[in-house]
Design a protein around this motif. Structure first.
Motif, PDB file in Angstrom:
ATOM      1  N   ALA A 160       0.845  -1.194   0.000  1.00  0.00           N
ATOM      2  CA  ALA A 160       0.000   0.000   0.000  1.00  0.00           C
ATOM      3  C   ALA A 160       0.878   1.240   0.000  1.00  0.00           C
ATOM      4  CB  ALA A 160      -0.919  -0.003   1.221  1.00  0.00           C
ATOM      5  N   GLU A 161       0.309   2.344  -0.446  1.00  0.00           N
ATOM      6  CA  GLU A 161       1.035   3.610  -0.482  1.00  0.00           C
ATOM      7  C   GLU A 161       0.956   4.311   0.877  1.00  0.00           C
ATOM      8  OE1 GLU A 161       0.735   7.945  -2.642  1.00  0.00           O
ATOM      9  OE2 GLU A 161       0.117   6.181  -3.791  1.00  0.00           O
ATOM     10  N   LEU A 162       2.115   4.744   1.360  1.00  0.00           N
ATOM     11  CA  LEU A 162       2.175   5.494   2.620  1.00  0.00           C
ATOM     12  C   LEU A 162       1.700   6.915   2.357  1.00  0.00           C
ATOM     13  CD1 LEU A 162       3.145   5.335   5.615  1.00  0.00           C
ATOM     14  CD2 LEU A 162       5.311   6.281   4.801  1.00  0.00           C
ATOM     15  N   TRP A 163       0.769   7.384   3.193  1.00  0.00           N
ATOM     16  CA  TRP A 163       0.255   8.740   3.012  1.00  0.00           C
ATOM     17  C   TRP A 163       0.210   9.487   4.335  1.00  0.00           C
ATOM     18  CZ3 TRP A 163      -4.537   9.852   5.326  1.00  0.00           C
ATOM     19  CH2 TRP A 163      -5.308   8.753   5.724  1.00  0.00           C
ATOM     20  N   LEU A 164       0.241  10.799   4.246  1.00  0.00           N
ATOM     21  CA  LEU A 164       0.253  11.683   5.405  1.00  0.00           C
ATOM     22  C   LEU A 164      -1.136  12.270   5.599  1.00  0.00           C
ATOM     23  CD1 LEU A 164       1.782  13.356   7.586  1.00  0.00           C
ATOM     24  CD2 LEU A 164       2.298  15.004   5.773  1.00  0.00           C
ATOM     25  N   TYR A 165      -1.667  12.112   6.803  1.00  0.00           N
ATOM     26  CA  TYR A 165      -2.964  12.700   7.130  1.00  0.00           C
ATOM     27  C   TYR A 165      -2.811  14.219   7.138  1.00  0.00           C
ATOM     28  CZ  TYR A 165      -7.358  13.619   9.493  1.00  0.00           C
ATOM     29  OH  TYR A 165      -8.611  14.066   9.797  1.00  0.00           O
ATOM     30  N   PRO A 166      -3.698  14.942   6.463  1.00  0.00           N
ATOM     31  CA  PRO A 166      -3.560  16.399   6.453  1.00  0.00           C
ATOM     32  C   PRO A 166      -3.807  16.983   7.844  1.00  0.00           C
ATOM     33  CG  PRO A 166      -5.571  15.727   5.315  1.00  0.00           C
ATOM     34  CD  PRO A 166      -4.826  14.474   5.684  1.00  0.00           C
ATOM     35  N   GLY A 167      -2.973  17.881   8.238  1.00  0.00           N
ATOM     36  CA  GLY A 167      -3.115  18.516   9.543  1.00  0.00           C
ATOM     37  C   GLY A 167      -1.777  18.592  10.249  1.00  0.00           C
ATOM     38  N   GLU A 168      -1.788  19.146  11.426  1.00  0.00           N
ATOM     39  CA  GLU A 168      -0.557  19.381  12.169  1.00  0.00           C
ATOM     40  C   GLU A 168       0.037  18.138  12.820  1.00  0.00           C
ATOM     41  OE1 GLU A 168      -0.840  22.664  14.878  1.00  0.00           O
ATOM     42  OE2 GLU A 168      -2.191  23.733  13.537  1.00  0.00           O
ATOM     43  N   ALA A 169      -0.762  17.117  13.043  1.00  0.00           N
ATOM     44  CA  ALA A 169      -0.297  15.945  13.800  1.00  0.00           C
ATOM     45  C   ALA A 169       0.801  15.170  13.078  1.00  0.00           C
ATOM     46  CB  ALA A 169      -1.467  15.020  14.118  1.00  0.00           C
ATOM     47  N   GLY A 170       0.759  15.127  11.757  1.00  0.00           N
ATOM     48  CA  GLY A 170       1.785  14.431  11.004  1.00  0.00           C
ATOM     49  C   GLY A 170       1.678  12.918  11.034  1.00  0.00           C
ATOM     50  N   TRP A 171       0.481  12.364  11.219  1.00  0.00           N
ATOM     51  CA  TRP A 171       0.302  10.915  11.240  1.00  0.00           C
ATOM     52  C   TRP A 171       0.417  10.362   9.831  1.00  0.00           C
ATOM     53  CZ3 TRP A 171      -0.076   7.908  15.470  1.00  0.00           C
ATOM     54  CH2 TRP A 171      -0.347   8.544  16.681  1.00  0.00           C
ATOM     55  N   HIS A 172       1.148   9.270   9.689  1.00  0.00           N
ATOM     56  CA  HIS A 172       1.285   8.563   8.425  1.00  0.00           C
ATOM     57  C   HIS A 172       0.513   7.244   8.512  1.00  0.00           C
ATOM     58  CE1 HIS A 172       4.604  11.365   7.958  1.00  0.00           C
ATOM     59  NE2 HIS A 172       4.640  11.036   6.679  1.00  0.00           N
ATOM     60  N   PHE A 173      -0.153   6.898   7.404  1.00  0.00           N
ATOM     61  CA  PHE A 173      -0.991   5.705   7.386  1.00  0.00           C
ATOM     62  C   PHE A 173      -0.790   4.904   6.104  1.00  0.00           C
ATOM     63  CE2 PHE A 173      -3.367   8.699  10.012  1.00  0.00           C
ATOM     64  CZ  PHE A 173      -3.740   7.913  11.092  1.00  0.00           C
ATOM     65  N   LEU A 174      -1.161   3.641   6.185  1.00  0.00           N
ATOM     66  CA  LEU A 174      -1.343   2.771   5.036  1.00  0.00           C
ATOM     67  C   LEU A 174      -2.811   2.361   5.047  1.00  0.00           C
ATOM     68  CD1 LEU A 174       1.804   0.527   5.497  1.00  0.00           C
ATOM     69  CD2 LEU A 174       1.461   2.240   3.703  1.00  0.00           C
ATOM     70  N   THR A 175      -3.450   2.400   3.894  1.00  0.00           N
ATOM     71  CA  THR A 175      -4.843   1.988   3.775  1.00  0.00           C
ATOM     72  C   THR A 175      -4.875   0.530   3.345  1.00  0.00           C
ATOM     73  OG1 THR A 175      -5.470   4.238   3.141  1.00  0.00           O
ATOM     74  CG2 THR A 175      -7.037   2.470   2.626  1.00  0.00           C
TER      75      THR A 175
END
Length: 100
Positions: free
Chosen positions: A9-24
C-alpha cells in the motif's frame, strides 16, 4: 488461530498538524479482518495487530475508515525511519491480527 495478511500500500500523510502517516488496507484484506473480528473490536472499532515492514516489527491498532469501508494502519516515525520509507512510497506489509 492467528489471521495473517501481506499486501502493498502507499504510505500517506494525514492532512493537519499531527503528522500521522498511514497505510490503507486493500478492500479484500479489510473485509476478511472485519468478518473475522465481528464483535471483538476495541475502542472506536480498533483492532490490535502486529505489523512488519522491511524486517521492523511493532504492535499497533488498525482503525476503521468509514468513508472508504476499510482500515487504516498507522506507521510511527521510528518505523518509517528504520525502514527508510516516506510519504508516497509503496510499502510491503505483513500483518497479524492479535487474538484471532
Amino acid at each position: 488461530m492467528t489471521s495473517s495478511y501481506s499486501f502493498t500500500a502507499e504510505l500517506w500523510l494525514y492532512p493537519g498538524e499531527a503528522g500521522w502517516h498511514f497505510l490503507t488496507l486493500p478492500p479484500d484484506v479489510a473485509d476478511d479482518i472485519r468478518a473475522r473480528n465481528a464483535g471483538h473490536s476495541k475502542a472506536f472499532g480498533s483492532i490490535q495487530v502486529t505489523a512488519e515492514i522491511s524486517g521492523h516489527t511493532w504492535q499497533t491498532s488498525l482503525f476503521p475508515d468509514a468513508h472508504k469501508g476499510t482500515y487504516l494502519l498507522p506507521v510511527k516515525k521510528a518505523i518509517r525511519a528504520r525502514a527508510r520509507i516516506s510519504e508516497g512510497d509503496a510499502v510491503k506489509v505483513s500483518l497479524s491480527v492479535i487474538g484471532t
